[in-house]
Write a protein that holds these residues in place. Structure first.
Motif, mmCIF file in Angstrom:
data_model
loop_
_atom_site.group_PDB
_atom_site.id
_atom_site.type_symbol
_atom_site.label_atom_id
_atom_site.label_comp_id
_atom_site.label_asym_id
_atom_site.label_seq_id
_atom_site.Cartn_x
_atom_site.Cartn_y
_atom_site.Cartn_z
ATOM 1 N N ALA A 128 0.808 -1.306 -0.134
ATOM 2 C CA ALA A 128 -0.050 0.061 -0.092
ATOM 3 C C ALA A 128 0.826 1.120 0.205
ATOM 4 N N GLY A 129 0.519 2.095 -0.898
ATOM 5 C CA GLY A 129 1.038 3.608 -0.900
ATOM 6 C C GLY A 129 2.158 3.709 -1.830
ATOM 7 N N ALA A 130 2.675 2.625 -2.500
ATOM 8 C CA ALA A 130 3.733 2.668 -3.543
ATOM 9 C C ALA A 130 3.153 2.597 -4.615
ATOM 10 N N LEU A 131 2.345 3.809 -4.802
ATOM 11 C CA LEU A 131 1.539 3.715 -6.229
ATOM 12 C C LEU A 131 2.299 4.110 -7.455
ATOM 13 N N TYR A 438 3.367 -3.894 -14.076
ATOM 14 C CA TYR A 438 3.063 -3.749 -12.791
ATOM 15 C C TYR A 438 1.793 -3.200 -12.503
ATOM 16 N N SER A 439 1.116 -3.256 -11.310
ATOM 17 C CA SER A 439 0.102 -2.652 -10.952
ATOM 18 C C SER A 439 0.312 -2.424 -9.033
ATOM 19 N N GLY A 440 -0.433 -1.497 -8.634
ATOM 20 C CA GLY A 440 -0.095 -0.990 -7.091
ATOM 21 C C GLY A 440 -1.416 -0.267 -6.788
ATOM 22 N N PHE A 441 -1.406 0.175 -5.635
ATOM 23 C CA PHE A 441 -2.622 0.640 -5.004
ATOM 24 C C PHE A 441 -2.313 1.894 -4.089
ATOM 25 N N ARG A 442 -3.071 2.520 -3.677
ATOM 26 C CA ARG A 442 -3.001 3.596 -2.676
ATOM 27 C C ARG A 442 -4.420 3.990 -1.931
ATOM 28 N N PRO A 443 -4.499 3.294 -0.710
ATOM 29 C CA PRO A 443 -5.863 3.735 -0.066
ATOM 30 C C PRO A 443 -5.769 5.141 0.451
ATOM 31 N N ALA A 444 -6.926 5.903 0.567
ATOM 32 C CA ALA A 444 -7.009 7.186 0.844
ATOM 33 C C ALA A 444 -6.459 7.371 2.420
ATOM 34 N N THR A 445 -5.959 8.631 2.686
ATOM 35 C CA THR A 445 -5.507 8.862 4.137
ATOM 36 C C THR A 445 -6.578 9.355 4.762
ATOM 37 N N LEU A 446 -6.246 9.350 6.085
ATOM 38 C CA LEU A 446 -7.313 9.873 7.145
ATOM 39 C C LEU A 446 -7.502 11.223 7.043
ATOM 40 N N ASN A 447 -6.359 11.944 6.397
ATOM 41 C CA ASN A 447 -6.751 13.188 6.046
ATOM 42 C C ASN A 447 -7.542 13.501 5.001
ATOM 43 N N GLU A 448 -7.582 12.667 4.035
ATOM 44 C CA GLU A 448 -8.466 12.728 2.633
ATOM 45 C C GLU A 448 -9.709 12.427 2.858
ATOM 46 N N LEU A 449 -9.797 11.457 3.977
ATOM 47 C CA LEU A 449 -11.224 10.877 4.140
ATOM 48 C C LEU A 449 -12.019 11.800 5.078
ATOM 49 N N HIS A 450 -11.427 12.558 6.044
ATOM 50 C CA HIS A 450 -12.094 13.274 7.038
ATOM 51 C C HIS A 450 -11.932 14.899 7.599
ATOM 52 N N ARG A 451 -10.633 15.304 6.903
ATOM 53 C CA ARG A 451 -10.327 16.617 7.225
ATOM 54 C C ARG A 451 -10.466 17.685 6.271
ATOM 55 N N PRO A 452 -11.603 18.497 6.370
ATOM 56 C CA PRO A 452 -11.674 19.540 5.522
ATOM 57 C C PRO A 452 -10.331 20.638 5.725
ATOM 58 N N PHE A 453 -10.004 21.514 4.654
ATOM 59 C CA PHE A 453 -8.891 22.439 4.993
ATOM 60 C C PHE A 453 -8.825 23.569 4.213
ATOM 61 N N ARG A 454 -8.358 24.375 4.511
ATOM 62 C CA ARG A 454 -8.378 26.009 3.943
ATOM 63 C C ARG A 454 -6.920 26.574 3.667
ATOM 64 N N VAL A 455 -6.707 26.940 2.366
ATOM 65 C CA VAL A 455 -5.661 27.907 1.989
ATOM 66 C C VAL A 455 -5.956 29.078 1.472
ATOM 67 N N GLY A 456 -5.674 30.166 2.295
ATOM 68 C CA GLY A 456 -6.169 31.662 1.634
ATOM 69 C C GLY A 456 -7.759 31.490 1.664
ATOM 70 N N ASN A 457 -8.459 31.847 0.480
ATOM 71 C CA ASN A 457 -9.754 31.856 0.679
ATOM 72 C C ASN A 457 -10.420 30.794 -0.174
ATOM 73 N N ASP A 458 -9.529 29.730 -0.350
ATOM 74 C CA ASP A 458 -10.104 28.341 -1.405
ATOM 75 C C ASP A 458 -10.271 27.226 0.005
ATOM 76 N N LEU A 459 -11.372 26.807 0.042
ATOM 77 C CA LEU A 459 -11.633 25.563 0.899
ATOM 78 C C LEU A 459 -11.871 24.208 0.112
ATOM 79 N N THR A 460 -11.380 23.200 0.841
ATOM 80 C CA THR A 460 -11.551 21.752 0.316
ATOM 81 C C THR A 460 -12.189 20.791 1.180
ATOM 82 N N GLU A 461 -13.226 20.187 0.802
ATOM 83 C CA GLU A 461 -14.029 19.168 1.792
ATOM 84 C C GLU A 461 -13.330 17.970 1.572
ATOM 85 N N ALA A 462 -13.493 17.407 2.929
ATOM 86 C CA ALA A 462 -13.103 15.850 2.800
ATOM 87 C C ALA A 462 -14.097 14.913 2.236
#
Length: 677
Positions: A128-131, A438-462
């Motif tokens: 996992a993670g070595a995408l 080859y093939s591989g996969f990367r599960p979503a992180t806890l950050n991507e799943l649950h944490r909304p964030f803001r940079v300046g005036n731009d908002l990103t929802e989880a």
């Protein structure tokens, strides 16, 4: 210098508890950075950036980058703040358990003896993670280094690594302290009173005890890090801290004898980040979010059994069977919805969950004088559980949002297969051709799943409904390696399915469900599994040693990555992924002018990038040149002077919806001393 490894990945006898690189690794695309290459970079991510198309999410290094953008990716397929590359230190994952990024200050270059960059999905023993690949770090075994430097804008750095023999055991330790007053990323007429420097203060330390245990060896390691930095706007700051404990027992495989490894590790981390809304004239800021804690814990185990046997069908057979498991849990704790009249935040938020992935794998290779054939197969199970998001009014305590996410799980099969053939000798060296799938996969992180964030005036929802992204790829290469020259070319095709992308879903000003108010000039995005990304590319590397101590090296990466948003995000179809340049070129000249004096110049070019998913914010192409002079005052002491961004190029790294650009550091002069023993 960058060394292409077309023929073999060296196996070095070590005292630490680690298995050497598998023989089959050399069939894949491997680039090694040795201790000399690492010594010329103050930060590990900057050393990695000497390889084309290897970079953090943005063009800035960890000197200035917010921790949430310190994830690393290979081949410019689709850079991500979480990173699409697994980073390991002697087998232990270094990616953050909450966000997947890497806090690079915890890994001073002085503590490492070398690293390998394995391009292409990991599969096999990595999982996992070595995408887009894996970066394998090896901690120093013998010798020691002490380095100290100062630089413009209040920069100072002190780092060292060394060891002590304690009977049959050995104790190795490393430490780092770095500080900088920083630079303002927004310059010229666009800058306002709200723009502040990207200051930094970082500390890290690690200790490892290696001891024999019969025919095996045991390593116990502990490390700690802490950093605090400015984010370039008044009132916006971040900090990251954590510690890691690991225990490893290993025995090398020898003829007629099994080799094995048992490893366990546990990491705890915390992250804090304050974000602000900035006025249109950039004269003032208003608090927008106070993420005051993000406690997270990650732990894992892995085991491997390896055997090498000669005289199998006229060659040598090596195989490895293994299992590994990783578990992460964490949550973000935040204050938001600022009331400017009362000067307080009015809402609280707690959001988080747990993720886990466990797998079994088999890896094998066969080689003779001409051929190396290698392959691996993995079966992994992943699970996201106990997801929750709760928001409440700070004055009344009444909930305004109370969500419990359904548990999700699945299985992923991944594999890799490669063959390399020695073609023959000519021009004073050896030629080899190889091909891989080859093939591989990367599960979503806890950050991507649950944490909304803001940079300046731009908002990103989880998005708690994210599923793992997967990659399939094929590549072929031809390489020449000689004593004074080397040449390599690789062609590759990669496809990422269910790609996790920040997708624009609305523009400000306006108030939106869950996200709240988005000011004018800002946008609202959400992390989504937004279709597929296809990338086709070519990679070239070259090295030539001339007379009188003159060395030339260069590398080129051309990657054309395109989105297909499908029905989920049709507006993205045909566009390039954010922060993914097509062209990346690195070239350098090194001249050993005398026994004491060495000079080096390196240039790096990148074509334009796009800041956003809609390709509406363009980051111009850029060229930066670095120069370095070294004076060897003794067999083990070097005094150096460096000028980074020698010609003071304006390298764009970000752009707001209002067209305000942020830049990488201006020209920076540094002076340092390095002592080896």
């Amino acid at each position: 210098m960058i060394e292409s490894q077309p023929v073999v990945v060296d196996e070095v006898v070590v005292t630490a508890a680690r298995l050497p690189a598998a023989a089959g690794e050399a069939a894949f695309s491997v680039i090694r950075l040795d201790e000399a290459a690492l010594a010329r970079s103050a930060r590990l991510d900057e050393a990695l950036a000497s390889v084309p198309a290897v970079s953090l999410f943005r063009r800035t290094s960890s000197l200035a980058a917010n921790p949430t953008t310190q994830g690393i990716s290979l081949r410019a397929i689709a850079p991500s703040g979480a990173g699409r590359t697994l980073v390991t230190l002697d087998g232990v994952p270094m990616n953050d358990p909450f966000g997947g990024w890497v806090i690079w200050s915890q890994l001073p270059t002085e503590s490492l003896e070398s690293l390998d960059i394995v391009r292409g999905a990991g599969a096999g023993p990595y999982g996992a993670g070595a995408l887009t690949g894996v970066i394998q770090l090896r901690e120093r075994e013998r010798g020691g280094v002490l380095s100290a430097s100062v630089s413009e804008r209040g920069g100072a750095r002190l780092a060292g690594s060394g060891g002590l023999d304690l009977g049959r055991a050995r104790l190795t330790a490393s430490t780092l302290y770095e500080t900088s007053d920083g630079y303002r990323p927004v310059r010229g007429a666009a800058a306002g009173a709200a723009d502040t420097p990207l200051d930094l203060e970082a500390r890290a330390a690690a200790v490892r005890l290696d001891a024999p245990a019969g025919e095996a060896s045991v390593s116990l390691r502990a490390s700690v890090y802490d950093e605090e930095r400015g984010s370039g706007l008044a009132g916006a700051r971040s900090s990251a801290s954590g510690h890691l404990l690991s225990a490893t027992a290993a025995r090398r495989a020898q003829e007629g004898r099994y080799g094995w490894r048992l490893q366990a590790w546990r990491r705890e981390s915390d992250f804090a980040n304050t974000s602000v809304a900035v006025a249109k004239d950039r004269s003032t800021t208003t608090p927008a979010n106070d993420q005051y804690e993000t406690p997270a814990t990650g732990w894992g185990v892995n085991a491997a059994l390896r055997r090498s046997t000669r005289d199998v069908a006229g060659g040598r057979l090596e195989w490895e069977l293994g299992a590994d498991a990783r578990f992460n849990e964490g949550e973000t704790r935040e204050r938001f919805r600022f009331n400017p009249e009362e000067g307080v935040f009015t809402r609280d938020r707690v959001a988080g969950g747990e993720t886990s992935v466990a797998g079994l794998y088999g890896e094998g290779s066969w080689s003779d004088d001409l051929w190396l054939v290698a392959g691996g197969l993995r079966l992994d199970g992943w699970r996201n559980e106990n997801g929750r998001r709760r928001e409440w009014d700070r004055e009344t305590g009444l909930p305004t949002l109370d969500e419990t996410d359904p548990d999700r799980s699945g299985e992923v099969v991944s594999a890799r297969l490669a063959a390399r053939r020695f073609i023959g000798r000519g021009w004073g060296g050896g030629w080899a051709a190889r091909a891989a799938a080859y093939s591989g996969f990367r599960p979503a992180t806890l950050n991507e799943l649950h944490r909304p964030f803001r940079v300046g005036n731009d908002l990103t929802e989880a998005n708690a409904a994210l599923v793992p992204e997967t990659l399939q790829g094929v590549e072929a290469g031809l390489a020449f390696e000689g004593p004074i020259s080397a040449l390599g070319v690789n062609l590759f095709w990669n496809r990422i399915e269910d790609a996790i992308v920040n997708v624009t879903i609305a523009e400000g000003p306006g108030t939106f469900p869950r996200a709240g108010f988005v000011p004018a000039g800002g946008v609202l995005r959400q992390r989504q599994n937004a279709g597929t990304i296809e990338a086709t590319g070519i990679e070239l590397t070259a090295r030539q040693t001339l007379r009188q101590g003159l060395h030339l090296n260069g590398a080129l990466s051309i990657t054309d990555a395109r989105m297909d948003g499908g029905s989920a995000a049709p507006q993205l179809t045909g566009l390039r992924p954010a922060q993914a340049p097509i062209w990346s070129v690195v070239g350098g000249v090194e001249w050993q002018a005398s026994d004491r004096l060495g000079l080096a110049v390196q240039a790096r070019y990148e074509s334009k990038r796009f800041e956003d998913d809609l390709n509406s914010r363009v980051l111009d192409a850029a060229v930066a040149v670095d120069a370095r002079a070294e004076w060897r005052s003794g067999a083990r002491t070097v005094l150096w002077l460096a000028a980074d961004n020698l010609f003071d190029a304006e390298v764009e790294v970000s752009e707001t919806a209002g067209g305000v650009a942020g830049y990488a550091p201006p020209r920076t002069l540094s002076l340092g001393l390095r002592m080896e023993y």
